[in-house]
Design an enzyme around this catalytic site. Structure first.
Site, PDB file in Angstrom:
ATOM      1  N   ASN A  10       0.880  -1.175   0.000  1.00  0.00           N
ATOM      2  CA  ASN A  10       0.000   0.000   0.000  1.00  0.00           C
ATOM      3  C   ASN A  10       0.920   1.227   0.000  1.00  0.00           C
ATOM      4  O   ASN A  10       1.486   1.587   1.035  1.00  0.00           O
ATOM      5  CB  ASN A  10      -0.877  -0.047   1.258  1.00  0.00           C
ATOM      6  CG  ASN A  10      -1.844   1.110   1.336  1.00  0.00           C
ATOM      7  OD1 ASN A  10      -1.770   2.061   0.559  1.00  0.00           O
ATOM      8  ND2 ASN A  10      -2.753   1.047   2.290  1.00  0.00           N
ATOM      9  N   ARG A  91      -2.561  -2.007  -3.433  1.00  0.00           N
ATOM     10  CA  ARG A  91      -3.745  -1.163  -3.243  1.00  0.00           C
ATOM     11  C   ARG A  91      -3.636   0.042  -4.174  1.00  0.00           C
ATOM     12  O   ARG A  91      -2.644   0.770  -4.139  1.00  0.00           O
ATOM     13  CB  ARG A  91      -3.823  -0.682  -1.806  1.00  0.00           C
ATOM     14  CG  ARG A  91      -4.990   0.258  -1.618  1.00  0.00           C
ATOM     15  CD  ARG A  91      -5.032   0.870  -0.244  1.00  0.00           C
ATOM     16  NE  ARG A  91      -6.211   1.706  -0.137  1.00  0.00           N
ATOM     17  CZ  ARG A  91      -6.238   2.869   0.474  1.00  0.00           C
ATOM     18  NH1 ARG A  91      -5.150   3.347   1.047  1.00  0.00           N
ATOM     19  NH2 ARG A  91      -7.341   3.570   0.518  1.00  0.00           N
ATOM     20  N   HIS A 180     -12.788   3.110  -0.125  1.00  0.00           N
ATOM     21  CA  HIS A 180     -12.725   2.132   0.972  1.00  0.00           C
ATOM     22  C   HIS A 180     -13.422   0.833   0.552  1.00  0.00           C
ATOM     23  O   HIS A 180     -13.898   0.064   1.406  1.00  0.00           O
ATOM     24  CB  HIS A 180     -13.420   2.631   2.261  1.00  0.00           C
ATOM     25  CG  HIS A 180     -12.779   3.789   2.947  1.00  0.00           C
ATOM     26  ND1 HIS A 180     -13.523   4.764   3.593  1.00  0.00           N
ATOM     27  CD2 HIS A 180     -11.488   4.131   3.109  1.00  0.00           C
ATOM     28  CE1 HIS A 180     -12.715   5.660   4.122  1.00  0.00           C
ATOM     29  NE2 HIS A 180     -11.459   5.304   3.829  1.00  0.00           N
ATOM     30  N   ARG A 239     -11.725  16.109   6.894  1.00  0.00           N
ATOM     31  CA  ARG A 239     -12.537  16.493   5.726  1.00  0.00           C
ATOM     32  C   ARG A 239     -13.952  16.879   6.160  1.00  0.00           C
ATOM     33  O   ARG A 239     -14.504  16.287   7.087  1.00  0.00           O
ATOM     34  CB  ARG A 239     -12.648  15.337   4.729  1.00  0.00           C
ATOM     35  CG  ARG A 239     -11.329  14.889   4.152  1.00  0.00           C
ATOM     36  CD  ARG A 239     -11.568  13.879   3.018  1.00  0.00           C
ATOM     37  NE  ARG A 239     -10.331  13.250   2.631  1.00  0.00           N
ATOM     38  CZ  ARG A 239     -10.099  11.930   2.677  1.00  0.00           C
ATOM     39  NH1 ARG A 239     -11.044  11.089   3.075  1.00  0.00           N
ATOM     40  NH2 ARG A 239      -8.946  11.453   2.303  1.00  0.00           N
ATOM     41  N   ASN A 332     -13.038   0.953  17.943  1.00  0.00           N
ATOM     42  CA  ASN A 332     -12.562   1.307  19.285  1.00  0.00           C
ATOM     43  C   ASN A 332     -13.400   2.312  20.057  1.00  0.00           C
ATOM     44  O   ASN A 332     -13.375   2.309  21.285  1.00  0.00           O
ATOM     45  CB  ASN A 332     -11.139   1.884  19.179  1.00  0.00           C
ATOM     46  CG  ASN A 332     -10.164   0.863  18.630  1.00  0.00           C
ATOM     47  OD1 ASN A 332      -9.932  -0.163  19.248  1.00  0.00           O
ATOM     48  ND2 ASN A 332      -9.607   1.139  17.460  1.00  0.00           N
ATOM     49  N   GLU A 383      -8.026  -5.106   5.202  1.00  0.00           N
ATOM     50  CA  GLU A 383      -7.914  -4.836   3.769  1.00  0.00           C
ATOM     51  C   GLU A 383      -6.784  -5.635   3.138  1.00  0.00           C
ATOM     52  O   GLU A 383      -6.881  -6.053   1.981  1.00  0.00           O
ATOM     53  CB  GLU A 383      -7.696  -3.331   3.562  1.00  0.00           C
ATOM     54  CG  GLU A 383      -8.971  -2.533   3.812  1.00  0.00           C
ATOM     55  CD  GLU A 383      -8.720  -1.082   4.153  1.00  0.00           C
ATOM     56  OE1 GLU A 383      -8.333  -0.809   5.315  1.00  0.00           O
ATOM     57  OE2 GLU A 383      -8.897  -0.223   3.282  1.00  0.00           O
TER      58      GLU A 383
END
Ligand code: ADP
Length: 395
Positions: A10, A91, A180, A239, A332, A383
């Site tokens: 990645n 990825r 995602h 964001r 979490n 992932e």
């Protein structure tokens, strides 16, 4: 292990994350992270079982990062020069309209990934650097590009289409792509397996620093909150998520910000950071508990947006069997799960079990009571394993 391992890469613009794993069971043989590539003080952390190696080194580019990975793997007892690899999975954030599924990399694919870089100027060029460096380092091994957008390539047209002039949208490849996807695919399949319900109607909340929600019906995605870029949708660490496009025009025309300044504002200085001065949910929850008003508002805006999406997606699905929490915050932050569940309870009957919600575990687990009408699950995302499985499937 029966099969040779898969290397998953990645690559970010100044980082390279990697994992060597068994695609059958997801067991990681080694993993690591090179940070600050091309900057002074680059460093690498490599883990293999109990062994952990940390090193500062001069890492000018991604090719050097891969050499360093090999060197540290060898020091930790794994000779990658002579260990056969089943495949290398990469990825890649944006597949544009070209890539609907994981794809074996050749020159044509490299050129196409480069071409769709206009859609992800921050992400795809980095992935290309990683791809090229890894192709040089492992020329005998098949390389597979796994796109973040691929899972959502078959979103229904009504969900993927912006109500924008059709000719302009077509000419500039403007549509909702979703991101995602590898995580939403992994998590929705894991949840359906956990529930033993392949036709389940699921809402997956991937809440990390970036955050997105998807609606999945019997394994097929029908909605997702990120759009042409990862800026749309939920409130994120830095964001805005959804915002009236008129605000963007106003920032330019009236506030006098340049396009690049607006880009930075919306992507890097907004969200929880912009509202409360931190993009870390741990710090935010602590500030709320300490009575900080800005933190409280940021938390409320975050939850408000989540509730709106879950409600809308439940309606789009025509019902929902389970809501799934994943990624750093989802796995979490019990306070986020509790606040969302409290608001959803009257409509969806989510019945949060407060004791289970507070328990920490790396396993897939249910956190609603057995009589809940809509189940709440926590499913740790993986992932890398999903990329490894795709890499094996197409080679
Ligand atoms: P990324 O999008 O960068 O992959 P992650 O999925 O790793 O992000 O999520 C990172 C975020 O998860 C952090 O910014 C932090 O807010 C949140 N997080 C991690 N651990 C906890 C925790 N114990 N409690 C609350 N939030 C957490």
């Amino acid at each position: 292990m029966t099969e040779a391992p898969v290397l998953v890469i990645n690559a970010g613009s100044s980082s390279l994350k990697y994992q060597l794993l068994d695609a059958e069971n997801g067991e990681a043989l080694a993993k690591g992270l090179v940070e600050r590539i091309g900057m002074p003080g680059a460093n690498i952390r490599h883990e293999a079982g109990e062994v952990e190696i940390r090193r500062e080194a001069d890492v000018p580019d991604h090719a050097a990062a891969i050499q360093l990975m090999r060197q540290l793997a060898a020091e930790a007892g794994l000779d990658l020069e002579h260990t056969p690899l089943r495949a290398v999975g990469h990825r890649v954030v944006h597949g544009g309209r070209s890539f609907m599924r994981p794809t074996v990399v050749d020159d044509h694919v490299l050129a196409e990934v480069e071409r769709v870089s206009v859609l992800a100027p921050l992400h795809n060029p980095a992935a290309l650097q990683g791809l090229r460096a890894a192709l040089d380092a492992f020329p005998q091994t098949p390389h597979v590009a796994v796109f973040d957008t691929a899972f959502f390539a078959e979103l229904p047209a009504a969900s993927a289409t912006y109500a924008l002039d059709t000719a302009i949208a077509k000419k500039h490849a403007i549509r909702r792509y979703g991101f995602h996807g590898t995580s939403h695919e992994y998590v929705s399949a894991a949840a359906a397996g956990f529930l033993d319900q392949p036709d389940a109607k699921l809402i997956v909340l991937h809440l990390g620093n970036g955050a997105s929600v998807s609606a999945v019906d019997a394994g097929r995605p029908v909605e997702t909150s990120m759009g042409m870029t990862p800026l749309e949708g939920l409130v994120m660490g830095t964001r805005t998520g959804d915002i009236d496009p008129g605000v963007v025009l106003h920032l330019h025309r009236v506030a006098g910000l340049s396009v690049d300044e607006i880009d930075t504002l919306l992507n890097k200085k907004s969200g929880l950071l912009g509202l409360a001065g931190t993009n870390d949910m741990r710090d935010l929850v602590a500030a709320v508990e300490a009575g900080d008003d800005a933190a409280k508002l940021a938390f409320d805006v975050y939850i408000h947006r989540l509730v709106s999406y879950v409600g809308a997606y439940a309606a789009q699905l025509g019902g929902v069997d389970a809501i799934i929490f994943t990624a750093g915050v989802g796995e979490n932050a019990s306070a986020v799960r509790a606040a969302l569940a409290a608001k959803l309870e009257p409509l969806l009957g989510t019945n949060l079990d407060e004791t289970l919600n507070e328990q920490r575990s790396a396993q897939t687990r249910e956190i609603s009571t057995p009589d809940a009408r809509t189940k709440l699950l926590v499913v740790p995302t993986n992932e890398e394993w999903q990329i490894a499985r795709h890499a094996v499937d197409v080679t």
